[in-house]
Motif scaffolding. Structure first.
Motif, PDB file in Angstrom:
ATOM      1  N   UNK A   1       0.847  -1.177   0.000  1.00 29.24           N
ATOM      2  CA  UNK A   1       0.000   0.000   0.000  1.00 29.24           C
ATOM      3  C   UNK A   1       0.890   1.237   0.000  1.00 29.24           C
ATOM      4  N   UNK A   2       0.731   2.027  -0.994  1.00 30.91           N
ATOM      5  CA  UNK A   2       1.563   3.206  -1.189  1.00 30.91           C
ATOM      6  C   UNK A   2       1.405   4.212  -0.066  1.00 30.91           C
ATOM      7  N   UNK A   3       0.213   4.351   0.498  1.00 33.10           N
ATOM      8  CA  UNK A   3      -0.053   5.353   1.516  1.00 33.10           C
ATOM      9  C   UNK A   3       0.796   5.149   2.765  1.00 33.10           C
ATOM     10  N   UNK A   4       0.862   3.919   3.284  1.00 38.21           N
ATOM     11  CA  UNK A   4       1.635   3.669   4.493  1.00 38.21           C
ATOM     12  C   UNK A   4       3.136   3.800   4.205  1.00 38.21           C
ATOM     13  N   UNK A   5       3.575   3.430   3.025  1.00 35.69           N
ATOM     14  CA  UNK A   5       4.984   3.619   2.652  1.00 35.69           C
ATOM     15  C   UNK A   5       5.309   5.111   2.641  1.00 35.69           C
ATOM     16  N   UNK A   6       4.378   5.904   2.155  1.00 38.66           N
ATOM     17  CA  UNK A   6       4.556   7.353   2.147  1.00 38.66           C
ATOM     18  C   UNK A   6       4.675   7.895   3.574  1.00 38.66           C
ATOM     19  N   UNK A   7       3.894   7.342   4.490  1.00 39.75           N
ATOM     20  CA  UNK A   7       3.961   7.784   5.880  1.00 39.75           C
ATOM     21  C   UNK A   7       5.306   7.418   6.521  1.00 39.75           C
ATOM     22  N   UNK A   8       5.821   6.250   6.189  1.00 43.12           N
ATOM     23  CA  UNK A   8       7.158   5.857   6.667  1.00 43.12           C
ATOM     24  C   UNK A   8       8.192   6.853   6.143  1.00 43.12           C
ATOM     25  N   UNK A   9       8.103   7.167   4.863  1.00 42.01           N
ATOM     26  CA  UNK A   9       9.039   8.120   4.246  1.00 42.01           C
ATOM     27  C   UNK A   9       8.969   9.479   4.949  1.00 42.01           C
ATOM     28  N   UNK A  10       7.771   9.951   5.224  1.00 38.57           N
ATOM     29  CA  UNK A  10       7.617  11.251   5.897  1.00 38.57           C
ATOM     30  C   UNK A  10       8.207  11.211   7.305  1.00 38.57           C
ATOM     31  N   UNK A  11       7.949  10.147   8.048  1.00 33.44           N
ATOM     32  CA  UNK A  11       8.479  10.040   9.408  1.00 33.44           C
ATOM     33  C   UNK A  11      10.005   9.990   9.392  1.00 33.44           C
ATOM     34  N   UNK A  12      10.560   9.337   8.390  1.00 35.86           N
ATOM     35  CA  UNK A  12      12.013   9.169   8.279  1.00 35.86           C
ATOM     36  C   UNK A  12      12.697  10.459   7.829  1.00 35.86           C
ATOM     37  N   UNK A  13      12.321  10.990   6.675  1.00 31.92           N
ATOM     38  CA  UNK A  13      13.013  12.190   6.191  1.00 31.92           C
ATOM     39  C   UNK A  13      12.160  13.054   5.269  1.00 31.92           C
ATOM     40  N   UNK A  14      10.858  13.045   5.520  1.00 28.70           N
ATOM     41  CA  UNK A  14       9.963  13.815   4.674  1.00 28.70           C
ATOM     42  C   UNK A  14       9.285  14.941   5.421  1.00 28.70           C
ATOM     43  N   UNK A  15       8.151  15.349   4.918  1.00 33.19           N
ATOM     44  CA  UNK A  15       7.387  16.455   5.482  1.00 33.19           C
ATOM     45  C   UNK A  15       6.430  15.919   6.542  1.00 33.19           C
ATOM     46  N   UNK A  16       6.973  15.644   7.725  1.00 31.04           N
ATOM     47  CA  UNK A  16       6.165  15.109   8.818  1.00 31.04           C
ATOM     48  C   UNK A  16       5.289  16.224   9.381  1.00 31.04           C
ATOM     49  N   UNK A  17       4.008  15.950   9.561  1.00 31.65           N
ATOM     50  CA  UNK A  17       3.083  16.992  10.009  1.00 31.65           C
ATOM     51  C   UNK A  17       3.362  17.447  11.437  1.00 31.65           C
ATOM     52  N   UNK A  18       3.956  16.601  12.253  1.00 33.05           N
ATOM     53  CA  UNK A  18       4.167  16.911  13.671  1.00 33.05           C
ATOM     54  C   UNK A  18       5.410  17.738  13.936  1.00 33.05           C
ATOM     55  N   UNK A  19       6.221  17.974  12.922  1.00 36.75           N
ATOM     56  CA  UNK A  19       7.449  18.758  13.116  1.00 36.75           C
ATOM     57  C   UNK A  19       8.591  18.130  12.356  1.00 36.75           C
ATOM     58  N   UNK A  20       9.772  18.200  12.944  1.00 38.96           N
ATOM     59  CA  UNK A  20      10.952  17.655  12.280  1.00 38.96           C
ATOM     60  C   UNK A  20      10.822  16.148  12.076  1.00 38.96           C
ATOM     61  N   UNK A  21      11.256  15.688  10.909  1.00 40.24           N
ATOM     62  CA  UNK A  21      11.306  14.248  10.672  1.00 40.24           C
ATOM     63  C   UNK A  21      12.481  13.664  11.453  1.00 40.24           C
ATOM     64  N   UNK A  22      12.548  12.350  11.504  1.00 38.91           N
ATOM     65  CA  UNK A  22      13.538  11.665  12.346  1.00 38.91           C
ATOM     66  C   UNK A  22      14.976  12.032  11.985  1.00 38.91           C
ATOM     67  N   UNK A  23      15.317  12.081  10.713  1.00 34.33           N
ATOM     68  CA  UNK A  23      16.693  12.407  10.332  1.00 34.33           C
ATOM     69  C   UNK A  23      17.065  13.820  10.779  1.00 34.33           C
ATOM     70  N   UNK A  24      16.151  14.754  10.619  1.00 35.38           N
ATOM     71  CA  UNK A  24      16.426  16.123  11.047  1.00 35.38           C
ATOM     72  C   UNK A  24      16.584  16.184  12.570  1.00 35.38           C
ATOM     73  N   UNK A  25      15.739  15.462  13.278  1.00 38.48           N
ATOM     74  CA  UNK A  25      15.829  15.433  14.737  1.00 38.48           C
ATOM     75  C   UNK A  25      17.181  14.891  15.176  1.00 38.48           C
TER      76      UNK A  25
END
Length: 156
Positions: A1-25
């Motif tokens: 499912x593309x949607x959940x893969x997209x969410x993993x990408x955002x949490x890792x190094x994308x445009x996470x809605x909650x703030x900085x993504x993990x790599x930036x943190x």
């Protein structure tokens, strides 16, 4: 499912809605404080990052069809050393673990996201969780622990 893969990408190094993504943190943490214990009986930033790596690798293993078990590195790995180079390696290993997870997700067919895991940890469960639920859990896990890291990094 593309949607959940997209969410993993955002949490890792994308445009996470909650703030900085993990790599930036992680990249915002100075090596001098990564191994410090700012709160009694709590983990250091480096230990939390190693925990994230460990579980990301375990999720990848499960997606590849392996039986669910404790992570190969353990639940809360201890840093091998407490140097700037060791901190850089932890950040690099986190990047590699997440890139491998995203690559693995890209190889799954859409119907495989509904597949249930083989769970060695809790065989009493009549039905396990699906690959999609597993990935959503990891997104939440990343967000939770990155929030901890962001707060701990303010102690410097």
């Amino acid at each position: 499912m593309l949607n959940v893969t997209n969410e993993i990408q955002k949490a890792f190094n994308g445009d996470a809605w909650h703030g900085n993504h993990a790599m930036q943190t992680l990249n915002n943490v100075k090596a001098e404080i990564a191994f410090e214990y700012f709160i009694p009986n709590a983990h250091s930033i480096a230990e939390i990052a190693l925990h994230l790596i460990s579980w990301t690798e375990e999720v990848t293993s499960r997606l590849m069809g392996n039986v669910a078990s404790e992570p190969a590195l353990g639940d809360w790995p201890i840093p091998e050393s407490k140097t700037a180079q060791a901190w850089e390696k932890i950040i690099f290993d986190f990047k590699v673990a997440n890139e491998e997870l995203i690559r693995c997700c890209g190889e799954l067919k859409n119907n495989q996201f509904d597949n249930e895991l083989i769970d060695k940890l809790n065989p009493a469960l009549e039905a396990g969780i699906s690959n999609e639920e597993l990935l959503n859990g990891l997104v939440q896990h990343h967000a939770y622990h990155c929030g901890q890291i962001a707060l701990l990094s303010k102690f410097e």
